[in-house]
Design an enzyme around this catalytic site. Structure first.
Site, PDB file in Angstrom:
ATOM      1  N   ILE A  99       0.359  21.932   8.736  1.00 22.32           N
ATOM      2  CA  ILE A  99       1.104  21.668   9.961  1.00 22.32           C
ATOM      3  C   ILE A  99       2.566  21.414   9.601  1.00 22.32           C
ATOM      4  CG2 ILE A  99       1.328  20.032  11.873  1.00 22.32           C
ATOM      5  CD1 ILE A  99      -1.796  19.531  11.292  1.00 22.32           C
ATOM      6  N   LEU A 100       3.470  22.073  10.316  1.00 24.32           N
ATOM      7  CA  LEU A 100       4.901  21.863  10.100  1.00 24.32           C
ATOM      8  C   LEU A 100       5.445  21.070  11.273  1.00 24.32           C
ATOM      9  CD1 LEU A 100       5.778  25.450   8.907  1.00 24.32           C
ATOM     10  CD2 LEU A 100       5.686  23.392   7.492  1.00 24.32           C
ATOM     11  N   HIS A 116      -2.246  32.933  15.772  1.00 14.83           N
ATOM     12  CA  HIS A 116      -3.468  32.140  15.835  1.00 14.83           C
ATOM     13  C   HIS A 116      -4.624  33.050  16.254  1.00 14.83           C
ATOM     14  CE1 HIS A 116      -5.900  28.553  16.131  1.00 14.83           C
ATOM     15  NE2 HIS A 116      -6.394  29.062  17.252  1.00 14.83           N
ATOM     16  N   GLY A 150       3.437  20.328  18.719  1.00 17.90           N
ATOM     17  CA  GLY A 150       1.981  20.224  18.878  1.00 17.90           C
ATOM     18  C   GLY A 150       1.241  21.170  17.942  1.00 17.90           C
TER      19      GLY A 150
HETATM   20  C1  GAR Z   1      -5.296  34.945  10.158  1.00 18.49           C
HETATM   21  O1  GAR Z   1      -6.464  35.369  10.785  1.00 18.49           O
HETATM   22  C2  GAR Z   1      -4.566  33.930  11.018  1.00 18.49           C
HETATM   23  O2  GAR Z   1      -4.724  34.140  12.378  1.00 18.49           O
HETATM   24  C3  GAR Z   1      -5.215  32.655  10.591  1.00 18.49           C
HETATM   25  O3  GAR Z   1      -5.362  32.790   9.192  1.00 18.49           O
HETATM   26  C4  GAR Z   1      -5.602  34.144   8.884  1.00 18.49           C
HETATM   27  C5  GAR Z   1      -4.717  34.558   7.721  1.00 18.49           C
HETATM   28  O4  GAR Z   1      -5.060  35.825   7.260  1.00 18.49           O
HETATM   29  N1  GAR Z   1      -4.407  31.524  10.931  1.00 18.49           N
HETATM   30  C6  GAR Z   1      -4.897  30.379  11.380  1.00 18.49           C
HETATM   31  O5  GAR Z   1      -6.084  30.158  11.517  1.00 18.49           O
HETATM   32  C7  GAR Z   1      -3.845  29.328  11.700  1.00 18.49           C
HETATM   33  N2  GAR Z   1      -4.430  28.230  12.415  1.00 18.49           N
HETATM   34  P1  GAR Z   1      -4.119  36.649   6.291  1.00 18.49           P
HETATM   35  O6  GAR Z   1      -3.794  35.753   5.099  1.00 18.49           O
HETATM   36  O7  GAR Z   1      -4.961  37.823   5.879  1.00 18.49           O
HETATM   37  O8  GAR Z   1      -2.884  37.053   7.055  1.00 18.49           O
END
Ligand code: GAR
Length: 210
Positions: A99-100, A116, A150
């Protein structure tokens, strides 16, 4: 095309880097008028660093410090310094699992975006594809949004839907969502780079831009 300024991106990720690859491919293809100035990760062995280096993109591991879900103060300053040194204009979170807040968001006010893996505001937080499956929704998807104080709450730039199939597992659903992410994230960044995104309160519009 030649008079379009190239937006300088800094990409932060903790995982395998499929979103970063999709953005890099779109930049290379000329469909996103941007340059990836630097890729940073809080995980030394993360695939995203390897994928970036293969493409000749500067990639650095910066240790996150003593906390599990956020950066500690020294780490936060190190991330800000690395992004500023690379003259980054927009910070792109691509699977960055911390979280940033505070100082970081002040340094890049309204210039941090995230992807997301759900249709927000449904299923914020971790493993959103699993949350969607457990809840039993028939449609989910992905959301590109500005980052505010948030968790997964900032103004939405782009959303793309994905069906949930009867025989889906967490793995198969996440893979289908990630296919959508690889389209949605470059599209959102292209709109930002063209100056086409207008924000009014919670609502954004994507116009023609430059
Ligand atoms: C992605 O599916 C992204 O939506 C999710 O992490 C994955 C990274 O994949 N992010 C979250 O869940 C953030 N809360 P990647 O490393 O292959 O791009």
């Amino acid at each position: 095309m030649t008079d379009v300024k190239q937006l300088r991106l800094g990409i932060l990720g903790s995982g395998k880097g499929s979103n970063m690859v999709a953005i890099a491919d779109a930049v290379a293809a000329g469909t996103v008028p941007a340059v990836i100035a630097v890729v940073l990760s809080d995980v030394a062995e993360a695939g995203i660093l390897e994928r970036a280096r293969e493409r000749g993109i500067r990639a650095e591991f910066i240790a996150p410090g003593k906390f599990r879900t956020k950066l500690d103060e020294a780490a936060e300053m190190a991330y800000i310094a690395a992004l500023q040194a690379a003259q980054v204009e927009v910070v792109v979170l691509a699977g960055f699992m911390r979280i940033l807040k505070g100082e970081f968001l002040r340094a890049f006010a309204n210039r941090v975006i995230n992807i997301h893996p759900s249709l927000l505001p449904s299923f914020p937080g971790l493993e959103a594809w699993r949350q969607a499956l457990d809840y039993g929704v028939k449609v989910t998807g992905c959301t590109v949004h500005f980052v505010d104080q948030g968790i997964d709450t900032g103004p939405i730039i782009v959303q793309q839907t994905v069906p949930v199939l009867d025989d889906d597992t967490p793995v198969s659903l996440h893979e289908r969502i990630q296919q959508a992410e690889r389209v949605a994230y470059p599209a959102a960044i292209a709109a930002l780079a063209r100056g086409a995104v207008t924000v009014r309160g919670r609502r954004t519009t994507l116009g023609q831009g430059r």
